[in-house]
Design an enzyme around this catalytic site. Structure first.
Site, PDB file in Angstrom:
ATOM      1  N   ASN A   9     106.958  38.862  33.869  1.00 19.23           N
ATOM      2  CA  ASN A   9     107.692  39.874  33.107  1.00 19.23           C
ATOM      3  C   ASN A   9     107.763  41.108  33.996  1.00 19.23           C
ATOM      4  OD1 ASN A   9     107.416  37.978  31.106  1.00 19.23           O
ATOM      5  ND2 ASN A   9     106.262  39.275  29.697  1.00 19.23           N
ATOM      6  N   HIS A  55     101.911  34.691  22.004  1.00 17.35           N
ATOM      7  CA  HIS A  55     102.477  36.025  22.210  1.00 17.35           C
ATOM      8  C   HIS A  55     101.761  36.969  21.243  1.00 17.35           C
ATOM      9  CE1 HIS A  55     106.184  38.102  24.066  1.00 17.35           C
ATOM     10  NE2 HIS A  55     105.514  39.058  23.458  1.00 17.35           N
ATOM     11  N   GLU A 110     110.686  38.100  31.341  1.00 16.24           N
ATOM     12  CA  GLU A 110     111.170  39.267  30.590  1.00 16.24           C
ATOM     13  C   GLU A 110     111.617  40.359  31.550  1.00 16.24           C
ATOM     14  OE1 GLU A 110     108.507  41.004  27.661  1.00 16.24           O
ATOM     15  OE2 GLU A 110     107.953  39.013  26.910  1.00 16.24           O
ATOM     16  N   TYR A 147     109.203  44.930  34.323  1.00 22.21           N
ATOM     17  CA  TYR A 147     109.838  46.093  33.689  1.00 22.21           C
ATOM     18  C   TYR A 147     109.862  47.308  34.595  1.00 22.21           C
ATOM     19  CZ  TYR A 147     109.868  43.812  29.127  1.00 22.21           C
ATOM     20  OH  TYR A 147     110.123  42.961  28.079  1.00 22.21           O
TER      21      TYR A 147
HETATM   22  C1  PNW Z   1     106.361  43.322  26.723  1.00 25.83           C
HETATM   23  N1  PNW Z   1     104.354  48.440  30.189  1.00 25.83           N
HETATM   24  O1  PNW Z   1     105.375  44.301  26.573  1.00 25.83           O
HETATM   25  C2  PNW Z   1     106.118  42.271  25.644  1.00 25.83           C
HETATM   26  O2  PNW Z   1     105.956  40.976  26.155  1.00 25.83           O
HETATM   27  C3  PNW Z   1     107.139  42.290  24.557  1.00 25.83           C
HETATM   28  O3  PNW Z   1     106.609  41.696  23.389  1.00 25.83           O
HETATM   29  C4  PNW Z   1     107.615  43.703  24.320  1.00 25.83           C
HETATM   30  O4  PNW Z   1     108.414  43.857  23.193  1.00 25.83           O
HETATM   31  C5  PNW Z   1     108.378  44.119  25.571  1.00 25.83           C
HETATM   32  O5  PNW Z   1     107.609  43.912  26.739  1.00 25.83           O
HETATM   33  C6  PNW Z   1     108.863  45.561  25.556  1.00 25.83           C
HETATM   34  O6  PNW Z   1     107.787  46.451  25.466  1.00 25.83           O
HETATM   35  C7  PNW Z   1     105.203  45.328  27.508  1.00 25.83           C
HETATM   36  O7  PNW Z   1     103.700  49.434  29.808  1.00 25.83           O
HETATM   37  C8  PNW Z   1     104.420  46.389  27.129  1.00 25.83           C
HETATM   38  O8  PNW Z   1     104.743  48.380  31.404  1.00 25.83           O
HETATM   39  C9  PNW Z   1     104.145  47.406  28.003  1.00 25.83           C
HETATM   40  C10 PNW Z   1     104.653  47.388  29.307  1.00 25.83           C
HETATM   41  C11 PNW Z   1     105.450  46.316  29.699  1.00 25.83           C
HETATM   42  C12 PNW Z   1     105.712  45.291  28.797  1.00 25.83           C
END
Ligand code: PNW
Length: 472
Positions: free
Chosen positions: A317, A131, A378, A319
């Protein structure tokens, strides 16, 4: 309202499949602290954080949540909020302080105790091997992922850990978010945030490589995954399961008709050509190679076979939607639609909010690459959490986010998409990389002056959902 109505189980239609894992996730650098204890080597994030001006408020992971010393309390808290699984990462420089060479017994000892404690309370451990906290020595000596030396060292490290923990850890993730660490660290990523605006995300080693070298780093990252899969199979046990945890670029159909759905699938396959797609197909797409032209990565057929080593599951993951897509009569068969300036967002600048991505992303993984177990490794959001007068943290936006996202995930499982578990990012507020301790992602609030932990309203929501195995 009588008591039996109030506690009635969620309707059958909102339930997840039996055996569904309700997990929480963290990573080593973001919570452990103890940055130089028990023989740990320095990582690229240690050096970066110790360079003034790199991280907001000059925050660092030196102490962070002090999880290294408080892991028992933290596991008890996870249990109390209903988690049945925990995805943590292993700090490579704790195990091999210089990246290679002799393993550090105190390093593996910490993770061994962590795993024992999890099993003792009935929480299933899921371990991520990388990570982002690369041993600094590998950066200085070889240029990090620019070199195959790092790729080989990663596989050796992965095999060693699988040998040590494989009797108790049954699920290993090789690498977390290929896309994020390669693009942010070796190029500087521009992320669409609506209204035609982009923001730039950076990370160590803060390079801006030209296309050919960047494509080679991308290739090395997936090659590292493939070699690690083989090493974990060689050193784990018969029931060891292995896969990746990738922040896939998710193309969402703007409208849910078959033409749009097909266009979005085509887009997702191409947008992930250098990472997810090559790992699941064992080949680069024709369009990717044609676009790259003379800057295409250099590889052998044997490397492609290694990269495509069969995995036991796909970890994604999820988001935000990366793009919205409409069909097109011209190649490549889709076009992207701009994200409006007023599109809903969560608290992080990059966080475009659309819960439907939790339906489309796993569905596309299944339709593009066939049914294999999927984990949402995630999903979560930052929120402007504050402690209210009564001592509670009322994160109503995170509760909304959770309910909306899990409703869409349940929609996917109800249609037979084989999602076996969900890991909320994050168990606790922690060091959110460049944003420091300012962006809070936890179900559990952390006061970074006293390190006191307090479950938020969202933790109660999570517990209820986990208990009922349903959207509540
Ligand atoms: C992830 N985006 O990062 C990481 O795996 C984690 O370590 C982090 O803390 C978490 O998500 C929250 O940010 C990301 O721009 C960074 O879409 C950027 C993005 C998504 C996930």
């Amino acid at each position: 309202m009588n008591a039996s109505t109030a506690s009635a189980p969620a309707s059958v239609g909102r339930r997840f499949p039996d055996g569904f894992h309700w997990g929480v996730a963290t990573s080593a650098y973001q919570i452990e602290g103890a940055w130089n204890e028990d023989g740990k080597g320095e990582s690229i994030w240690d050096r970066f954080a110790h360079t003034p001006g790199k991280i907001k408020n000059n925050d660092s992971g030196d102490v962070a949540n002090d999880h290294y010393h408080r892991y028992q309390e933290d596991i008890a808290l996870m249990k109390s909020i209903g988690a049945t699984a925990y995805r943590f990462s292993i700090a490579w420089p704790r195990i091999f302080p210089e990246g290679t060479g002799q393993p550090n017994p105190k390093g593996i000892g910490f993770y061994s105790r962590l795993v024992d404690e999890l099993l003792a309370v009935g929480i299933e451990p899921f371990a991520t091997l990388y990570h982002w906290d690369l041993p600094l020595a590998l950066q200085d000596r070889y240029g990090g992922w620019q070199s195959k030396e790092t790729v080989k060292a990663f596989a050796d490290y992965a095999g060693y850990v699988a040998g040590q923990l494989g009797d108790r850890v049954k699920h290993f993730f090789t690498i977390n978010e290929f896309r994020s660490f390669v693009e942010a660290g070796y190029r500087g990523t521009d992320v669409q945030v609506g209204g035609g605006k982009t923001i730039r995300l950076g990370a160590p080693p803060e390079l801006q490589l030209p296309p050919a070298e960047l494509n080679q780093v991308r290739h090395h990252a997936v090659l590292g995954h493939g070699l690690a899969v083989q090493a974990i199979r060689a050193h784990g046990r018969a029931d060891t399961k292995v896969g990746f945890a990738e922040n896939m670029a998710a193309a969402v159909p703007a409208i849910g008709t078959p033409e749009y759905v097909k266009a979005a699938e085509t887009a997702t396959r191409e947008l992930n050509a250098a990472f997810l797609t090559v790992m699941l197909e064992g080949r680069y797409t024709n369009a990717y190679l044609a676009d790259a032209g003379k800057d295409a990565p250099k590889f052998t057929d044997e490397e492609l076979t290694t990269i495509g080593s069969p995995v036991d599951f796909a970890g994604i993951n999820v988001y935000r939607p990366n793009v919205y897509v409409a069909p097109s009569g011209q190649p490549p068969g889709y076009r992207t639609i701009p994200i409006s300036a007023s599109h809903p967002k969560m608290a992080s600048a990059w966080h475009i909010f659309d819960p439907e991505v939790m339906y489309w992303a796993p569905r596309q993984v299944t339709s593009l690459w066939g049914p294999k177990p999927i984990f949402i490794t995630e999903n979560g959001c930052a929120a402007a959490d504050t402690v209210s007068g009564d001592g509670n943290i009322y994160d109503s936006d995170r509760v909304m986010f959770l309910r909306a996202c899990l409703s869409q995930l349940q929609r996917a499982t109800s249609e037979g998409v084989p999602v076996h578990g969900y890991f909320h990012w994050s168990a606790q507020d922690n060091l959110e990389w460049l944003s420091g301790f300012g962006d809070r992602f936890g179900l559990i609030y952390v006061d970074f002056d006293t390190l006191e932990r307090t479950p938020k309203l969202s933790a109660r929501w999570f517990r209820e959902a986990a208990c009922q195995n349903a959207v509540v």
